[in-house]
Design an enzyme around this catalytic site. Structure first.
Site, mmCIF file in Angstrom:
data_model
loop_
_atom_site.group_PDB
_atom_site.id
_atom_site.type_symbol
_atom_site.label_atom_id
_atom_site.label_comp_id
_atom_site.label_asym_id
_atom_site.label_seq_id
_atom_site.Cartn_x
_atom_site.Cartn_y
_atom_site.Cartn_z
ATOM 1 N N TYR A 164 0.823 -1.209 0.000
ATOM 2 C CA TYR A 164 0.000 0.000 0.000
ATOM 3 C C TYR A 164 0.857 1.259 0.000
ATOM 4 O O TYR A 164 0.381 2.331 -0.374
ATOM 5 C CB TYR A 164 -0.933 0.041 1.207
ATOM 6 C CG TYR A 164 -1.948 -1.075 1.295
ATOM 7 C CD1 TYR A 164 -2.152 -1.975 0.245
ATOM 8 C CD2 TYR A 164 -2.718 -1.239 2.444
ATOM 9 C CE1 TYR A 164 -3.067 -2.996 0.349
ATOM 10 C CE2 TYR A 164 -3.648 -2.259 2.552
ATOM 11 C CZ TYR A 164 -3.812 -3.136 1.507
ATOM 12 O OH TYR A 164 -4.730 -4.144 1.619
ATOM 13 N N HIS A 167 0.118 -11.831 1.864
ATOM 14 C CA HIS A 167 -0.870 -11.042 1.119
ATOM 15 C C HIS A 167 -1.522 -11.844 -0.007
ATOM 16 O O HIS A 167 -2.735 -11.775 -0.210
ATOM 17 C CB HIS A 167 -0.188 -9.792 0.561
ATOM 18 C CG HIS A 167 -1.119 -8.670 0.283
ATOM 19 N ND1 HIS A 167 -0.740 -7.353 0.349
ATOM 20 C CD2 HIS A 167 -2.422 -8.645 -0.071
ATOM 21 C CE1 HIS A 167 -1.769 -6.575 0.067
ATOM 22 N NE2 HIS A 167 -2.800 -7.339 -0.205
#
EC number: 1.-.-.-
Length: 325
Positions: A59, A117
């Site tokens: 991110y 992830h």
């Protein structure tokens, strides 16, 4: 009940993990939150009563999240922080280095949960999205078992309290469970009334793996470039919200639906008023839950299209369409 009471519900709503520890039910998602917006969003969320912040290395905003945590004045021990291992660090020797980078960026001594992830590996190295001369992503053959065993070793460092997974299908989940000394505590996945994944959720409940729902408002995020009407504009949610009274939004209904199903939920916003308004838990009636469950639209928005092969075959709406990193 009043808005004030629903906000109190949100502050007091936790889920109990198998060891008796508790994870806050409503957290702040930060995917695609810009660096200049993230610090203020996190600070506003914590001041509003949130105690769960979700982020990831990819991110690119972990430094700002750490700044927001410190600026809020909320004690670190009161906050649940989740981050995620990116695909270019799946090799066993790189996993602890990736965690150190996240801790350094957050300026924290530990995080509460660290998740893989995605279950596939990109070329190990500094490039987050390594590409060849043709512009194609470069993948690497790193068995998920190797990555999981390296994750388990992180628990011995005291720098992460729990480990888990994100975006895993049945195949990868079962491979991890087959070799795990410590099974995943959390599985973060896309869940919302357009993608309830009820069968997969029930499997996790039987395994005592807590499920955390990202994109709980479905196609509210413009990144999904959706071709169907927004979930929060669906008549069922609008009607329930209107019947509940002034100040209750369809987003509140979608979030409360997720919590009632036993999942923590991670609505994303950088708008302070929406951050505050999202932080309500309304105990929905069985009739309201049934109406939402019968919406009848099935659509996945996060397909991991950048993966080397389709990620969600065999799960609800597993046909690739969009990307979520």
């Amino acid at each position: 009940m009043s808005i004030k009471e629903f906000a109190k519900n949100a502050r007091e709503a936790y889920f109990t993990l198998p060891n008796g520890d508790k994870i806050p039910s409503i957290g702040l998602g930060t995917w695609r939150s810009g660096k200049d917006e993230t610090k203020n969003a996190v600070c506003a969320a914590l001041k509003a009563g949130y105690r769960h912040i979700d982020t990831a290395h990819i991110y690119g905003n972990e430094k700002e999240i750490g700044e927001g945590i410190r600026e809020s004045g909320v004690p670190r021990t009161d906050i649940w922080v989740t981050s995620k291992l990116w695909c270019n660090a799946h090799r066993a020797g790189l996993v602890p280095l990736a965690l150190e980078k996240t801790l350094q960026d957050l300026n924290l001594e530990y995080i509460d949960a660290y998740l893989i992830h995605w279950p596939f590996a990109l070329l190990s190295g500094p490039e987050e999205l390594p590409r060849n001369e043709k512009g194609e992503l470069i993948y690497e053959d790193v068995p998920i078992e190797e990555t999981w065993q390296a994750m388990e070793e992180l628990l011995e460092t005291g720098k992460v309290r729990y480990i888990g997974i994100s975006n895993f299908n049945n195949e990868y989940l079962d491979r991890v469970l087959k070799i795990a000394k410590v099974k995943p505590t959390i599985h973060q996945m896309e869940l919302h009334p357009y993608l309830p994944q009820t069968e997969y959720l029930e499997k996790h409940k039987k395994l005592q793996i807590h499920v955390s729902a990202y994109s709980p408002l479905a196609n509210q995020n413009d990144a999904y470039n959706s071709d169907i009407s927004k979930l929060i504009e669906h008549k069922t949610l609008v009607d329930i919200a209107n019947a509940r009274g002034e100040g209750i939004t369809p987003a509140n209904i979608a979030i409360s639906w997720a919590v009632k199903r036993g999942t923590s939920v991670l609505p994303k916003s950088v708008n302070e008023s929406r951050i505050v308004s999202n932080f309500l838990y309304i105990p929905l009636t069985d009739k309201e839950m049934e109406a939402i469950n019968n919406i009848g639209v099935v659509r996945r928005f996060s397909h991991g299209k950048f993966a080397p092969k389709p990620m969600f075959v065999g799960l609800q709406d597993g046909t690739p369409k969009q990307t979520h990193a």
